[in-house]
Write a protein that holds these residues in place. Structure first.
Motif, PDB file in Angstrom:
ATOM      1  N   PHE A   1     101.807 103.021 -12.734  1.00 52.07           N
ATOM      2  CA  PHE A   1     101.772 102.116 -11.641  1.00 52.07           C
ATOM      3  C   PHE A   1     101.209 102.995  -9.788  1.00 52.07           C
ATOM      4  O   PHE A   1     100.148 102.712  -9.308  1.00 52.07           O
ATOM      5  CB  PHE A   1     102.564 101.239 -10.625  1.00 52.07           C
ATOM      6  CG  PHE A   1     103.615 100.834 -12.066  1.00 52.07           C
ATOM      7  CD1 PHE A   1     103.010  99.259 -12.418  1.00 52.07           C
ATOM      8  CD2 PHE A   1     104.631 101.261 -13.315  1.00 52.07           C
ATOM      9  CE1 PHE A   1     103.609  98.773 -13.581  1.00 52.07           C
ATOM     10  CE2 PHE A   1     104.765 100.670 -13.652  1.00 52.07           C
ATOM     11  CZ  PHE A   1     104.366  99.334 -13.962  1.00 52.07           C
ATOM     12  N   ALA A   2     101.938 104.175  -9.705  1.00 54.09           N
ATOM     13  CA  ALA A   2     101.197 104.775  -8.692  1.00 54.09           C
ATOM     14  C   ALA A   2      99.665 105.486  -8.900  1.00 54.09           C
ATOM     15  O   ALA A   2      98.659 105.745  -7.578  1.00 54.09           O
ATOM     16  CB  ALA A   2     101.905 106.202  -8.465  1.00 54.09           C
TER      17      ALA A   2
ATOM     18  N   ASP B   1     104.122  96.170  -2.927  1.00 49.60           N
ATOM     19  CA  ASP B   1     102.837  95.575  -3.015  1.00 49.60           C
ATOM     20  C   ASP B   1     103.749  94.725  -3.952  1.00 49.60           C
ATOM     21  O   ASP B   1     103.479  93.606  -3.950  1.00 49.60           O
ATOM     22  CB  ASP B   1     101.575  95.910  -3.312  1.00 49.60           C
ATOM     23  CG  ASP B   1     100.315  94.750  -3.687  1.00 49.60           C
ATOM     24  OD1 ASP B   1     100.312  94.103  -2.672  1.00 49.60           O
ATOM     25  OD2 ASP B   1      99.454  96.033  -3.998  1.00 49.60           O
TER      26      ASP B   1
ATOM     27  N   ASP C   1     103.632 103.200  -2.058  1.00 51.26           N
ATOM     28  CA  ASP C   1     102.763 101.388  -1.532  1.00 51.26           C
ATOM     29  C   ASP C   1     103.016 100.159  -3.098  1.00 51.26           C
ATOM     30  O   ASP C   1     102.952  99.282  -2.700  1.00 51.26           O
ATOM     31  CB  ASP C   1     101.275 101.984  -1.130  1.00 51.26           C
ATOM     32  CG  ASP C   1     101.136 102.488  -0.554  1.00 51.26           C
ATOM     33  OD1 ASP C   1     102.266 102.929   0.535  1.00 51.26           O
ATOM     34  OD2 ASP C   1     100.146 103.576  -0.306  1.00 51.26           O
ATOM     35  N   ALA C   2     102.389 101.008  -3.756  1.00 53.02           N
ATOM     36  CA  ALA C   2     102.813  99.820  -5.241  1.00 53.02           C
ATOM     37  C   ALA C   2     103.843  98.964  -5.216  1.00 53.02           C
ATOM     38  O   ALA C   2     103.713  97.598  -5.649  1.00 53.02           O
ATOM     39  CB  ALA C   2     102.511 100.911  -7.070  1.00 53.02           C
TER      40      ALA C   2
ATOM     41  N   ASN D   1      97.353 104.003 -10.920  1.00 51.20           N
ATOM     42  CA  ASN D   1      96.111 102.767 -10.418  1.00 51.20           C
ATOM     43  C   ASN D   1      96.546 102.236  -8.709  1.00 51.20           C
ATOM     44  O   ASN D   1      95.167 102.054  -8.424  1.00 51.20           O
ATOM     45  CB  ASN D   1      96.801 101.668 -11.352  1.00 51.20           C
ATOM     46  CG  ASN D   1      96.130 101.739 -12.474  1.00 51.20           C
ATOM     47  OD1 ASN D   1      95.723 100.395 -13.141  1.00 51.20           O
ATOM     48  ND2 ASN D   1      95.902 102.679 -13.086  1.00 51.20           N
ATOM     49  N   GLN D   2      97.669 102.449  -8.459  1.00 52.38           N
ATOM     50  CA  GLN D   2      97.748 101.805  -6.979  1.00 52.38           C
ATOM     51  C   GLN D   2      96.627 103.280  -5.371  1.00 52.38           C
ATOM     52  O   GLN D   2      95.770 103.035  -5.236  1.00 52.38           O
ATOM     53  CB  GLN D   2      98.934 101.674  -6.189  1.00 52.38           C
ATOM     54  CG  GLN D   2      98.551 101.623  -4.676  1.00 52.38           C
ATOM     55  CD  GLN D   2      98.892 100.381  -4.428  1.00 52.38           C
ATOM     56  OE1 GLN D   2      99.158  99.171  -5.682  1.00 52.38           O
ATOM     57  NE2 GLN D   2      98.356  99.607  -3.602  1.00 52.38           N
TER      58      GLN D   2
ATOM     59  N   HIS E   1      99.150  94.973 -12.198  1.00 49.13           N
ATOM     60  CA  HIS E   1      98.950  96.527 -11.525  1.00 49.13           C
ATOM     61  C   HIS E   1      98.599  97.120 -12.056  1.00 49.13           C
ATOM     62  O   HIS E   1      98.328  98.613 -11.826  1.00 49.13           O
ATOM     63  CB  HIS E   1     100.316  96.826 -10.705  1.00 49.13           C
ATOM     64  CG  HIS E   1     100.569  96.282  -9.248  1.00 49.13           C
ATOM     65  ND1 HIS E   1     100.789  95.001  -8.901  1.00 49.13           N
ATOM     66  CD2 HIS E   1     100.216  96.761  -7.798  1.00 49.13           C
ATOM     67  CE1 HIS E   1     101.017  94.630  -7.822  1.00 49.13           C
ATOM     68  NE2 HIS E   1     100.775  95.647  -6.853  1.00 49.13           N
TER      69      HIS E   1
END
Length: 302
Positions: free
Chosen positions: A262-263, A55, A51-52, A265-266, A83
């Motif tokens: 990043f994962a 995006d 997903d991240a 946070n996403q 992000h």
């Protein structure tokens, strides 16, 4: 060694094995579908998450279309920074004692992180108390006592197998009576007995609030950066049981792929507050998204 250099050195293996290839991909090429495909592969292999990654790359494509004169590597860095939530830990709290509850699975470096966090506060002139609340493991109690001795920080501990909430209660009362600034509470991390552990964490929180009603002021989850997507699963379990205010990612100096930030946070929306980039006392670093992304991508400090 400066702040940027320490982070860059700590993330050296991650950069060389994974993200460093991005710089090479951009060299002398325009941002076409082939480049985007190569980027996608690197990012997913680096634990950024599907997903991240999707995006980030959609935004990259869109912005590059608007301004082809922009360096795509810098453009990517800027989007990656966006992000990553940036909510710094409070090193000058107005409320004292300021209570930090630290949770996480055994083996993540939780107790060592507590010691290093205590040192960060001590270096800023704060008086610190450790609560040895991982009473399930005798080794954890001894480890925290050893760190306390080394750093000259008081450690409140009971015997192995005792009630963790009682340790937290005693540590807070000690801090109040001695006018201490910071209390950092260790907790057990036996995820294989998940329901027991989560009930224990809830009990610790209830007991803490009998002494200081608005505590804990910070609840940090320590995640081992080398566990990748499994770390997300762990985080979800803890998030269900207790309100998390921040994440600490450890062991980023080893085989961690770096993209896990990043994962997290996403998928969780929990800010990363600190990162561990080594074994030494001062290797726990305040998380700064731009510095982190520059170090991952091999962009020199500017």
């Amino acid at each position: 060694m400066g702040f940027f250099n320490k982070i860059a050195q700590g993330l050296k293996k991650t950069r060389e094995k994974f993200f460093g290839n991005i710089k090479t991909i951009f060299s002398g090429r325009s941002l076409d579908d082939e480049v985007l495909e190569e980027l996608e592969e690197i990012m997913i292999l680096s634990d950024v998450g599907v997903d991240a990654t999707k995006d980030i790359l959609e935004k990259l494509k869109e912005r590059y279309k608007k301004d082809k004169a922009e360096d795509p590597l810098i453009l990517l860095r800027d989007i990656m920074v966006e992000h990553l939530d940036n909510e710094p830990i409070d090193f000058n709290p107005t409320k004292v004692p300021y209570v930090i509850l630290v949770v996480g699975v055994n083996g993540t470096g939780k107790t060592t992180t507590i010691a290093k966090l205590g040192k960060l506060y001590k270096d800023k002139g704060k008086s610190v108390v450790f609560a040895a609340g991982d009473t399930f493991r005798a080794a954890a109690i001894e480890q925290l006592k050893e760190w306390g001795h080394r750093l000259n920080i008081n450690v409140i501990a009971h015997s192995h197998g005792s009630d963790a909430a009682a340790v937290a209660y005693d540590a807070l009362n000690h801090a109040v009576s001695k006018n201490k600034d910071i209390v950092i509470i260790d907790t057990a991390g036996r995820l294989h007995t998940k329901s027991n552990l989560m009930e224990e964490l809830k009990k610790i929180k209830r007991v803490i609030q009998k002494v200081i009603p608005d505590a804990p002021h910070e609840t940090l989850l320590v995640l081992d950066g080398t566990t990748g997507q499994n770390g997300i699963v762990q985080a979800k379990v803890f998030k269900e049981a207790i309100d998390l205010s921040g994440i600490v990612i450890t062991k980023l100096d080893g085989t961690a792929k770096g993209g896990i930030a990043f994962a997290i946070n996403q998928e969780l929306g929990i800010p990363i507050k600190l990162i561990g980039v080594g074994e030494k006392e001062d290797d726990l670093q305040i998380f700064d998204p731009k510095t982190y992304c520059d170090a991952l991508l091999g962009i020199e400090k500017n």
